[in-house]
Design a protein around this motif. Structure first.
Motif, short mmCIF file in Angstrom:
data_model
loop_
_atom_site.label_atom_id
_atom_site.label_comp_id
_atom_site.label_asym_id
_atom_site.label_seq_id
_atom_site.Cartn_x
_atom_site.Cartn_y
_atom_site.Cartn_z
N ILE A 51 -16.76 1.10 2.77
CA ILE A 51 -16.47 2.49 3.13
C ILE A 51 -16.82 2.77 4.58
O ILE A 51 -16.06 3.42 5.31
CB ILE A 51 -17.23 3.44 2.19
CG1 ILE A 51 -16.68 3.32 0.76
CG2 ILE A 51 -17.13 4.88 2.68
CD1 ILE A 51 -17.53 4.01 -0.28
N CYS A 60 -14.80 5.61 -6.57
CA CYS A 60 -14.93 4.16 -6.69
C CYS A 60 -15.04 3.75 -8.15
O CYS A 60 -15.46 4.54 -9.01
CB CYS A 60 -16.19 3.67 -5.95
SG CYS A 60 -16.43 4.37 -4.30
N PRO A 78 -13.53 0.77 -3.75
CA PRO A 78 -13.09 2.12 -3.41
C PRO A 78 -11.65 2.33 -3.88
O PRO A 78 -10.79 1.47 -3.68
CB PRO A 78 -13.17 2.17 -1.88
CG PRO A 78 -14.02 0.98 -1.49
CD PRO A 78 -13.77 -0.05 -2.55
N TYR A 100 -9.92 7.73 -0.95
CA TYR A 100 -10.77 8.22 0.13
C TYR A 100 -10.18 9.55 0.61
O TYR A 100 -9.05 9.61 1.05
CB TYR A 100 -10.78 7.20 1.27
CG TYR A 100 -11.85 7.39 2.33
CD1 TYR A 100 -12.27 8.65 2.73
CD2 TYR A 100 -12.43 6.29 2.95
CE1 TYR A 100 -13.24 8.81 3.70
CE2 TYR A 100 -13.41 6.44 3.92
CZ TYR A 100 -13.81 7.71 4.29
OH TYR A 100 -14.77 7.86 5.25
#
Length: 274
Positions: free
Chosen positions: A134, A153, A158, A161
């Motif tokens: 990240i 996540c 992940p 975002y």
């Protein structure tokens, strides 16, 4: 979502910076105006849906018949088959702490009644892998700073975002995405660059996500609520270091901290300016 602005640096030399833009977005639920939020302007549909979900104004089983966004007016209207009227709730308004001051309606703790979170374990190797992935991923934050990121996540991967000027906006976008995609929450981890406040803990628990992690610190009320609802709360997650103040019994210590590299200095300097 950024614009170039000219200025001078500490030596009086000309400098041009990319700075984050922000704009108002007014959210309607059917015919009722709910709130105007300051946002960077991306994913207005996710933001509107997630905000209404996290305020208890939209239900997981609601039939959403439309989400209409007018870019010229900066207005998004969420339409439901269910008739809605939240006039009384709108009278109860609390301004929350944090960047781009957020707003919550009604009694904040109401949404936690009956919440049951998964007690799934969390491997420390996942935390280290997530932090590295990240913190080095291309983002508006790395380009311009002055912004918060929230990442959905699963284990050490992940998935989504989202960024915004306020951490509450970013997490609302995640909630909106999960609603639209029908994504389950019980096996997820939510990562945020912002502080672990009561608001962030409440939103995460309401979304059904059992783990909340951050590179930043805690508030006492945030920790208390996390312990009460059984949410695993991990903060100060930088490099090989982290602190768990709730749910430590769910951690599986499968990584040697001595084998984890320290956080890149460039990212630390960037963080100090948020």
């Amino acid at each position: 979502m950024t614009q170039a602005v000219d200025g001078v640096d500490h030596e009086g030399q000309p400098v041009t910076l990319n700075v984050v833009t922000e704009r108002p977005l007014t959210i309607y639920l059917n015919s009722q105006e709910i709130v105007t939020a300051m946002t960077i302007g991306d994913y207005p549909d996710y933001l509107a849906l997630g905000f209404l979900l996290n305020q208890g104004m939209l239900h997981q089983d609601d039939d959403v018949t439309g989400v209409d966004y007018d870019e010229e007016l900066d207005v998004v209207v969420v339409r439901t088959a269910r008739a809605t009227d939240y006039e009384d709730k709108l009278k109860k308004k609390t301004r929350t702490s944090g960047c781009a001051v957020g707003t919550v309606f009604g009694d904040m703790m109401e949404g936690l009644q009956g919440v049951t979170l998964s007690s799934s374990t969390v491997r420390t190797s996942w935390l280290y892998t997530l932090a590295q992935a990240i913190n080095t991923a291309p983002s508006l934050y790395l380009e311009a700073g002055a912004i918060h990121g929230t990442v959905l996540c699963r284990e050490d991967r992940p998935l989504v975002y989202m960024e915004d000027v306020g951490r509450h906006n970013a997490v609302d976008k995640i909630a909106g995405w999960m609603f639209r995609e029908g994504a389950p929450a019980a096996d997820k981890i939510l990562y945020t660059t912002g502080r672990l406040t009561s608001e962030m803990v409440i939103k995460t628990a309401q979304m059904g996500i059992p783990v909340l992690a951050s590179r930043s610190g805690f508030t006492a009320w945030g920790v208390e609520i996390a312990r009460n609802v059984g949410l695993t709360l991990i903060g100060r997650m930088r490099g090989k270091r982290f602190v768990c103040l709730s749910g430590a019994e769910r951690l599986v210590w499968d990584a040697d901290p001595l084998a984890v590299p320290e956080e890149d200095g460039r990212h630390r300097r960037k963080s100090a300016g948020v």
